[in-house]
Each structure stands twice: as structure tokens, then as C-alpha cells.
Design a protein around this motif. Structure first.
Motif, short mmCIF file in Angstrom:
data_model
loop_
_atom_site.label_atom_id
_atom_site.label_comp_id
_atom_site.label_asym_id
_atom_site.label_seq_id
_atom_site.Cartn_x
_atom_site.Cartn_y
_atom_site.Cartn_z
N GLY A 43 0.82 -1.21 0.00
CA GLY A 43 0.00 0.00 0.00
C GLY A 43 0.84 1.25 0.00
O GLY A 43 0.35 2.33 0.37
N PHE A 44 2.09 1.14 -0.41
CA PHE A 44 3.02 2.27 -0.34
C PHE A 44 2.90 3.14 -1.58
O PHE A 44 3.70 3.06 -2.51
N THR A 45 1.88 4.01 -1.58
CA THR A 45 1.65 4.87 -2.73
C THR A 45 2.10 6.31 -2.48
O THR A 45 1.85 7.19 -3.29
N GLY A 46 2.76 6.56 -1.34
CA GLY A 46 3.17 7.91 -1.00
C GLY A 46 4.50 8.30 -1.62
O GLY A 46 5.00 7.66 -2.56
N GLY A 47 5.11 9.34 -1.06
CA GLY A 47 6.36 9.84 -1.59
C GLY A 47 7.52 8.88 -1.44
O GLY A 47 8.55 9.03 -2.11
N ASP A 48 7.38 7.88 -0.56
CA ASP A 48 8.43 6.90 -0.37
C ASP A 48 8.35 5.75 -1.37
O ASP A 48 9.20 4.86 -1.39
N ARG A 49 7.32 5.76 -2.21
CA ARG A 49 7.12 4.67 -3.17
C ARG A 49 8.33 4.40 -4.05
O ARG A 49 8.69 3.24 -4.29
N PRO A 50 9.02 5.44 -4.59
CA PRO A 50 10.19 5.16 -5.44
C PRO A 50 11.28 4.36 -4.71
O PRO A 50 12.02 3.62 -5.35
N GLY A 51 11.35 4.50 -3.39
CA GLY A 51 12.33 3.74 -2.63
C GLY A 51 12.07 2.25 -2.68
O GLY A 51 13.00 1.43 -2.78
N TYR A 52 10.79 1.87 -2.63
CA TYR A 52 10.45 0.45 -2.70
C TYR A 52 10.65 -0.08 -4.12
O TYR A 52 11.08 -1.23 -4.30
N ALA A 53 10.34 0.73 -5.10
CA ALA A 53 10.58 0.33 -6.49
C ALA A 53 12.06 0.07 -6.73
O ALA A 53 12.44 -0.86 -7.45
N GLN A 54 12.91 0.88 -6.10
CA GLN A 54 14.35 0.70 -6.25
C GLN A 54 14.81 -0.60 -5.62
O GLN A 54 15.69 -1.29 -6.16
N ILE A 55 14.21 -0.97 -4.48
CA ILE A 55 14.56 -2.24 -3.84
C ILE A 55 14.29 -3.40 -4.80
O ILE A 55 15.11 -4.30 -4.97
N VAL A 56 13.12 -3.38 -5.43
CA VAL A 56 12.76 -4.44 -6.38
C VAL A 56 13.73 -4.48 -7.55
O VAL A 56 14.22 -5.55 -7.94
N LYS A 57 14.02 -3.33 -8.10
CA LYS A 57 14.93 -3.26 -9.26
C LYS A 57 16.31 -3.81 -8.91
O LYS A 57 16.89 -4.60 -9.66
N ASP A 58 16.82 -3.40 -7.76
CA ASP A 58 18.16 -3.85 -7.36
C ASP A 58 18.18 -5.33 -7.01
O ASP A 58 19.16 -6.03 -7.29
N PHE A 59 17.11 -5.81 -6.40
CA PHE A 59 17.03 -7.23 -6.05
C PHE A 59 17.06 -8.08 -7.31
O PHE A 59 17.78 -9.08 -7.38
N GLU A 60 16.27 -7.70 -8.30
CA GLU A 60 16.23 -8.48 -9.54
C GLU A 60 17.60 -8.47 -10.23
O GLU A 60 18.01 -9.49 -10.80
N ALA A 61 18.30 -7.35 -10.14
CA ALA A 61 19.61 -7.26 -10.78
C ALA A 61 20.62 -8.19 -10.11
O ALA A 61 21.49 -8.77 -10.77
#
Length: 420
Positions: A43-61
Motif C-alpha cells: 500500500g506504499f503509494t506515497g512519496g516513499d514509493r520510489p524507494g520500494y521500487a528501487q529495492i525491487v529493481k536492485d534485487f532483480e539485478a
């Protein structure tokens, strides 16, 4: 700005937006020999959302054998859809089940969440010994761990440097007594000394109580508001608001934010999410740690949302590997610097990059002193909405603390099932 949710959300919701398209079906690999795909709801749709997206991107890498599809949607939507989805095995592999950390309990009762066993200090293990205080206990039931903190936020003291200078105050308050004195001195010329909210907000009043030596409930879930310590911890600030007019009465969190943002209040207790908005509003902003309490101890409120694994996931090992990555030091450092949130670990207070950031460093320095609000208290949300919020509303409008705490204690004990 401030996280607005009666269940004390760490990350506020707006419209449902998906980071990746994800249906309500059990995860499967993209092909017989392809990578595993983990589906995640948050449910992280606030200003911190890009931080979670970055976690996913880095994990997949760093984990080419695991893909992550993270769907972001409002908390209410998750709370409506997830219980039946997990019971039928049609839900995501991992979910931030609610903005209320106590919500994990309902999924434990229905055997919908996986007990996390891959814990330890290894590279792909969840290092529970380093997680923010109270979070491991909060997500542990009958000796088994069913979640990890998706994030962790502490509250700090925001202050308006311009108003402080005008009042002849050089530095932010260091003690609870100085906070009270400054609040009175700064209440002048159409300005309030402090902006306090008591409803539709992450709670500020428990911090004031803790600093004054009081609390809301004991370890058995029984109210201690009516005790002498409980009443004393409320009296100082009830009088300051009701009689001293240091803050408006009955503010929602959004209203308290707006008052401070408009330069009409000199101080506010708030989380890291508020800093960007205050700066953009042109506030001559200062951020300090919460003043020490009457006995010299340091304490603030910490808030979190749980991240749990479905009991029916086909990929328990990979899911726990993702949680281990999420809570790792390197990941938390990057997340903090990107979002302004403190790390959810206690072993990063000397992190050079975090200490160099003037905003992050203040919030991060208080992780070890933070307490959760009503942890493991039965019906905690209703204890807040039906017991605590009405109590603060009464005492700030002139009702005696003795009378108001007596009524609140009866309500709270009835909700928690306490029988002393």
C-alpha cells in the motif's frame, strides 16, 4: 505530508497504481526453466514509493533467478481482497498486509501466513537481531515469526527557526520541561507554540505521556491511564492546550500539518515524510530529536507496516530471500537516502552516508529509542479510536483528567478483555 491513517500507516495511500501488472493468482515461473516470479502487494503509494521500487529493481539485478511483480494499491483495497485471496491460495506470495502492524494476528489465526524460518546473520537470511526494537516481538506469535518491518519511521521535533529567533530562543528544547516552557513562550502574536493533532493522525500524545512517565496500557493490555502516573502524564499538556492555548483543539493530522506549514505554529512532532512539504512551503525548518523525559530517558514513537509471506506460496525460500535482501544494511542505506526514512535496523547509527544527511540522521539516531503504539494489544485500532482519541478530545476541552481517564479506562479494558 504526515502519514494519515487511523491504523497508523507508515505510508499513506492514494489511487491504486501498479508497479507491474499482477493478477490474483498463485505465482509461477515464467517457463519451466525460467526464473521464479514473486508477486508482492503493498500500500506504499506515497512519496516513499520510489524507494520500494528501487529495492525491487536492485534485487532483480542481483538475483537473476527471481523476478518480482509488485502491485501498489490503497490499504483499504488490500484489506478487502487479501484475506480471501490468501485463504484460497490465489493471492500474492508476499504482502504488506495492512498499515496496522497488529493486523498480522488475524492472518496467523487463519493460518494464512508463513512462519519465517530463514533467519540468521547469513547473506540471504533475515537478521532479526538487528531489526528496529519491538518489531520482531510485534510480528511474533506463539514463538514464531510471521513478518518483518516493511519500513520504520520515528517521530522527531520540527521547529520554525524564524519563530524561535523572534521569541529569543536560541536552540530547540532538550528536555520535556523545556518543551513545555518553549511552547508557552512561543504562543504569542497569533502564533501557536506547538501544533498537536489528536485524531486522524499518527499519534503524538503517547510520546508526551511517555516523556512524562505515563503510558496507556500495561503488558496485559489493561489501561493504566487512570493510575496516578497515567493522569500526571496527561495533566501537563492537557492544561497547556485547554488553558494555555499552546495548540488548537481537535486538530486532525492534516490540519496540524497545515498550521505548521503556514508558519502559524512554532513546533510539531512529526515523521520524516513531512520534511519535503515543509521545506517547499518555505518554512525556515529545523529538525531535532525528541526532548528527553522527566527521568532523563529518550523515547519516541516508531511506526511500521508488516511484510509477510503467504502460507500457500510455492516459493517460500525465494520469498524469505527477498525479505532478507529488503532488510539488509546496503538496501536500507540506499532506501533511507532516497526517501528520507530512517533504516529499519539498529546497527546503522554510525553509517557515514546517513549521518551526513541532516534530515535522515535525526530520524535514524532515534531508531533504538523508539516504541510502537499499542503493540500486541487486542483490538488496538478500536482502543485508539474509541478510547484514546476521545480521551484527548475531552481533556483538551476542559474535562478533568481524573474523570476522562476513568471513562477511557473502562472503554479500553472492555475492548481488550482486561480483567484485573
Amino acid at each position: 505530508m504526515k502519514k494519515r491513517n487511523t491504523a497508523l500507516a507508515v505510508a499513506a495511500g492514494a489511487a491504486a497504481v501498479a508497479l507491474a501488472l499482477s493478477g490474483c493468482s498463485t505465482s509461477s515461473s515464467s517457463s519451466a526453466s525460467g526464473p521464479v516470479t514473486l508477486k508482492v502487494w503493498t500500500g506504499f503509494t506515497g512519496g516513499d514509493r520510489p524507494g520500494y521500487a528501487q529495492i525491487v529493481k536492485d534485487f532483480e539485478a542481483s538475483h537473476p533467478d527471481i523476478k518480482v511483480q509488485m502491485t501498489v494499491q490503497p490499504w483499504d483495497t488490500i484489506q478487502q481482497k487479501l484475506p480471501s485471496a490468501w485463504l484460497t491460495g490465489q493471492g500474492p506470495d508476499i504482502a504488506a498486509v495492512s498499515s496496522d502492524p497488529n493486523a498480522v494476528a488475524q492472518y496467523v489465526k487463519t493460518n494464512s501466513v508463513l512462519a519465517l524460518t530463514d533467519t540468521g546473520s547469513g547473506k540471504d537470511q533475515i537478521n532479526t537481531s538487528k531489526l528496529a526494537p519491538g518489531t520482531v516481538k510485534e510480528f511474533t506469535y506463539k514463538g514464531k515469526l510471521y513478518g518483518i518491518p516493511a519500513n520504520f519511521a520515528t517521530l522527531s521535533l520540527y521547529y520554525n527557526k524564524k519563530l524561535f529567533q523572534q521569541a529569543g530562543i536560541t536552540n530547540p528544547p532538550k528536555t520535556i520541561d523545556e518543551l513545555a516552557q518553549d511552547a508557552k513562550k512561543l504562543t504569542t502574536g497569533g502564533h501557536y507554540g506547538i501544533s498537536l493533532a489528536d485524531n486522524q493522525t499518527i499519534q503524538m500524545w503517547p510520546v508526551l505521556q511517555w516523556l512524562e512517565g505515563g503510558d496507556i496500557v500495561n503488558g496485559k493490555g489493561c489501561s493504566v491511564l487512570q493510575t496516578s502516573a497515567g493522569q500526571k502524564s496527561l495533566s501537563t499538556w492537557a492544561d497547556l492546550v485547554a488553558k494555555g492555548k499552546v495548540s488548537p483543539v481537535g486538530q486532525t493530522g492534516a490540519e496540524a500539518d497545515s498550521l505548521f506549514s503556514a508558519g502559524k505554529a512554532a513546533m510539531e512532532i512529526n515523521g520524516p515524510w513531512a520534511a519535503p512539504g515543509y521545506k517547499s512551503a518555505g518554512v525556515d525548518l529545523g529538525i531535532a530529536t525528541i526532548p528527553t523525559g522527566v527521568d532523563g530517558t529518550s523515547v519516541t514513537l516508531g511506526s511500521t507496516a508488516p511484510l509477510s509471506v503467504s502460507a500457500k506460496t510455492k516459493y517460500p525460500k525465494q520469498a524469505q530471500e527477498f525479505l532478507a535482501y529488503w532488510t539488509s544494511k546496503s538496501t536500507q542505506e540506499k532506501f533511507s537516502l532516497k526517501t528520507g526514512f530512517p533504516p529499519l535496523r539498529t546497527d546503522m547509527t554510525d553509517d557515514a552516508k546517513l549521518t551526513a544527511d541532516p534530515t535522515v540522521s535525526v530520524f535514524a539516531s532515534q531508531v533504538g529509542n523508539a516504541r510502537l503504539y499499542l503493540p500486541h494489544v487486542p483490538q488496538a485500532t478500536k482502543v485508539d479510536s474509541d478510547g484514546y482519541v476521545p480521551l484527548i478530545g475531552k481533556i483538551t476541552r476542559g474535562t478533568s483528567v481524573a474523570s476522562a481517564t476513568k471513562d477511557a479506562a473502562q472503554t479500553i479494558d472492555g475492548l481488550t478483555g482486561c480483567s484485573q
